[in-house]
Motif scaffolding. Structure first.
Motif, short mmCIF file in Angstrom:
data_model
loop_
_atom_site.label_atom_id
_atom_site.label_comp_id
_atom_site.label_asym_id
_atom_site.label_seq_id
_atom_site.Cartn_x
_atom_site.Cartn_y
_atom_site.Cartn_z
N GLY A 227 0.97 -1.17 0.01
CA GLY A 227 0.05 0.07 -0.10
C GLY A 227 0.73 1.36 0.10
N GLY A 228 2.10 1.05 0.21
CA GLY A 228 2.89 2.18 0.28
C GLY A 228 2.84 3.48 1.29
N LEU A 229 3.42 4.51 0.93
CA LEU A 229 3.30 5.65 1.93
C LEU A 229 1.73 6.00 2.01
CD1 LEU A 229 4.48 8.35 3.56
CD2 LEU A 229 4.66 9.23 1.58
N ALA A 230 1.04 6.23 0.89
CA ALA A 230 -0.40 6.86 1.02
C ALA A 230 -1.30 6.05 1.87
CB ALA A 230 -0.76 6.90 -0.24
N THR A 231 -1.26 4.61 1.53
CA THR A 231 -2.15 3.75 2.56
C THR A 231 -1.72 3.55 3.80
OG1 THR A 231 -2.49 2.34 0.44
CG2 THR A 231 -3.00 1.24 2.62
N ASN A 232 -0.45 3.45 4.17
CA ASN A 232 -0.20 3.26 5.77
C ASN A 232 -0.37 4.79 6.41
OD1 ASN A 232 1.56 0.85 6.31
ND2 ASN A 232 2.06 1.43 4.14
N LEU A 269 3.53 6.76 -4.51
CA LEU A 269 2.97 6.80 -3.26
C LEU A 269 2.40 5.33 -2.74
CD1 LEU A 269 1.99 10.44 -2.92
CD2 LEU A 269 4.32 9.42 -2.56
N TYR A 270 1.83 4.55 -3.68
CA TYR A 270 1.03 3.55 -3.45
C TYR A 270 1.88 2.21 -3.76
CZ TYR A 270 -3.24 6.31 -2.80
OH TYR A 270 -4.16 7.23 -2.28
N VAL A 315 -5.78 12.22 5.10
CA VAL A 315 -4.36 12.47 4.39
C VAL A 315 -4.61 13.56 3.41
CG1 VAL A 315 -2.27 11.37 3.57
CG2 VAL A 315 -3.42 10.57 5.25
N TYR A 316 -3.74 14.63 3.25
CA TYR A 316 -3.85 15.55 2.13
C TYR A 316 -2.37 15.60 1.74
CZ TYR A 316 -8.57 16.77 4.25
OH TYR A 316 -9.67 16.51 4.58
N LEU A 317 -2.24 15.79 0.32
CA LEU A 317 -1.19 16.04 -0.35
C LEU A 317 -1.10 17.35 -0.81
CD1 LEU A 317 1.54 14.78 -1.53
CD2 LEU A 317 0.17 14.33 -3.30
N ARG A 318 -0.24 18.42 -0.33
CA ARG A 318 0.08 20.02 -1.05
C ARG A 318 0.82 19.60 -2.09
NH1 ARG A 318 2.20 20.40 4.53
NH2 ARG A 318 0.70 21.51 6.00
N ARG A 325 -4.64 17.52 -2.54
CA ARG A 325 -5.28 16.42 -2.91
C ARG A 325 -5.27 15.28 -1.79
NH1 ARG A 325 -3.28 11.56 -5.76
NH2 ARG A 325 -1.33 12.44 -5.83
N GLN A 326 -6.66 14.83 -1.86
CA GLN A 326 -6.78 13.87 -0.65
C GLN A 326 -6.32 12.55 -1.02
OE1 GLN A 326 -10.65 14.32 1.30
NE2 GLN A 326 -10.49 12.49 2.49
N LEU A 327 -5.75 11.79 -0.19
CA LEU A 327 -5.28 10.64 -0.21
C LEU A 327 -5.98 9.56 0.35
CD1 LEU A 327 -1.57 11.13 -0.34
CD2 LEU A 327 -2.81 11.08 -2.42
N ASN A 328 -6.30 8.46 -0.25
CA ASN A 328 -7.00 7.43 0.57
C ASN A 328 -6.19 6.09 0.52
OD1 ASN A 328 -9.39 8.70 1.23
ND2 ASN A 328 -9.89 9.12 -0.94
N MET A 329 -6.92 5.22 1.12
CA MET A 329 -6.12 3.72 0.91
C MET A 329 -6.22 3.17 -0.51
SD MET A 329 -7.44 1.77 4.30
CE MET A 329 -7.27 2.28 6.01
N MET A 330 -5.18 2.38 -0.82
CA MET A 330 -5.20 1.80 -2.05
C MET A 330 -6.55 0.75 -2.27
SD MET A 330 -2.39 -0.59 -3.68
CE MET A 330 -2.50 -1.82 -2.51
#
Length: 339
Positions: A227-232, A269-270, A315-318, A325-330
């Protein structure tokens, strides 16, 4: 002729508990994993432990292919379990290893895997003290599966937990992201891309032990595997009830990884990592921790990638353009069997 060829591969009879099983253990596993606790060959290893709290973790490894740039299923099986203990604030001590081997698997490949495990254990300062081996028929498994269980003791003073995260904390990673997942993909799919992507598979316990002794402001660590950085990050945010704000411009991704993932429509990121971890640390220690990682551990791509803010588990990505941008789980598994 068939009998000569059979000498080079694993047979079903290697798993029947008889003479061939004994030879398999002596010629391969005990040869490489030799230590006093394992050599007794009793039904259970008995050992002394440090006083205080213990930690235990178990994981199964079914990676395809079993050999890949930067590692193999054996190295992965040792690193994966060691790293789960390490980011929990534990000092790993011992491992057990269970093998399911498909009939016909070459002894030469099995020996490479076992030797790789032994070498990784030496680097990490742990021992494999118990194990099990099963052989199944052709087509009933895919080459070899390995399950490792690790035990260790919690380091004195280690206090990691979701409840400790609070607004103002800083988020760091110890290096570039996405290499392992992409290395597996390129090796498996034969896409014809000329690249030198190497898996980051490595044991983290020596590093995590030292930073936990030195920095009392570390509040949480997470191994950035599936799941990488984004999911974790999303899992941590949901469990702690705070928001992560990550800076796109600060995220360390190698140019080669960035270029290939853009070509394939993937997001690094995933993608899974096997030697990278996320650290949430108090703001006043973030700068010194980053310097320590870069200078004392040669982690030149270690970065502060964001911060913690009050929120509701998002989780937000500037973005580089100034938006968010909002990041969600894979969703789904774009690359199964990466570990």
């Amino acid at each position: 002729m068939a009998e000569e060829k059979d000498k080079d591969i694993v047979l079903l009879s290697h798993g029947d508990g008889g003479l061939l099983t004994h030879q398999l253990l002596q010629d391969f596993f005990l040869r490489y994993f030799k230590n006093d606790l394992l050599d007794s060959l009793t039904d259970a290893a008995v050992f002394s432990s440090e006083p205080g709290r213990m930690a235990i973790s178990t994981d199964a490894f079914v990676v395809d292919p079993v050999f890949f740039p930067g590692g193999d299923i054996g190295k992965l099986a040792v690193c994966g379990t060691i790293n789960d203990l390490a980011v929990s604030g534990a000092q790993p001590l011992y491992l057990t290893a269970s093998f399911v081997i498909e009939e016909g698997f070459p002894f030469a490949d099995l020996e490479k895997i076992i030797a790789s495990m032994a070498n990784t254990c030496r680097v990490a300062g742990v021992q494999i003290i118990a194990g099990d081996t099963k052989v199944v028929g052709r087509g009933q498994a895919d080459k070899v599966y390995i399950t490792t269980t690790g035990v260790g003791y919690l380091l004195p003073g280690a206090n990691l937990g979701y409840q400790r995260l609070e607004p103002g904390d800083k988020v760091l990673v110890n290096g570039c992201l996405g290499n392992h997942g992409l290395a597996i993909l390129l090796q498996r799919e034969a896409l014809g891309l000329d690249s030198q992507i190497i898996s980051d598979c490595a044991p983290l316990s020596i590093m995590t032990t030292e930073i936990l002794k030195r920095f009392k402001g570390i509040k949480l660590m997470r191994d950035l595997t599936r799941g990488g950085l984004a999911t974790n990050a999303k899992e941590i945010a949901m469990s702690s009830g705070v928001d992560f704000w990550l800076d796109e411009a600060a995220l360390p991704v190698e140019d080669s990884v960035k270029g290939i993932t853009e070509l394939l429509g993937l997001d690094p990121l995933y993608l899974a990592n096997e030697g990278k971890f996320l650290i949430v640390v108090a703001a006043e220690e973030a700068g010194e921790l980053l310097r320590y990682l870069r200078e004392d551990w040669s982690a030149e791509y270690a970065c502060q990638i964001g911060d913690i803010q009050a929120g509701k588990g998002n989780v937000y990505l500037r973005t580089a353009l100034g938006g968010a941008r909002q990041l969600n789980m894979m969703a789904g598994a774009p690359l199964p069997r990466i570990c």
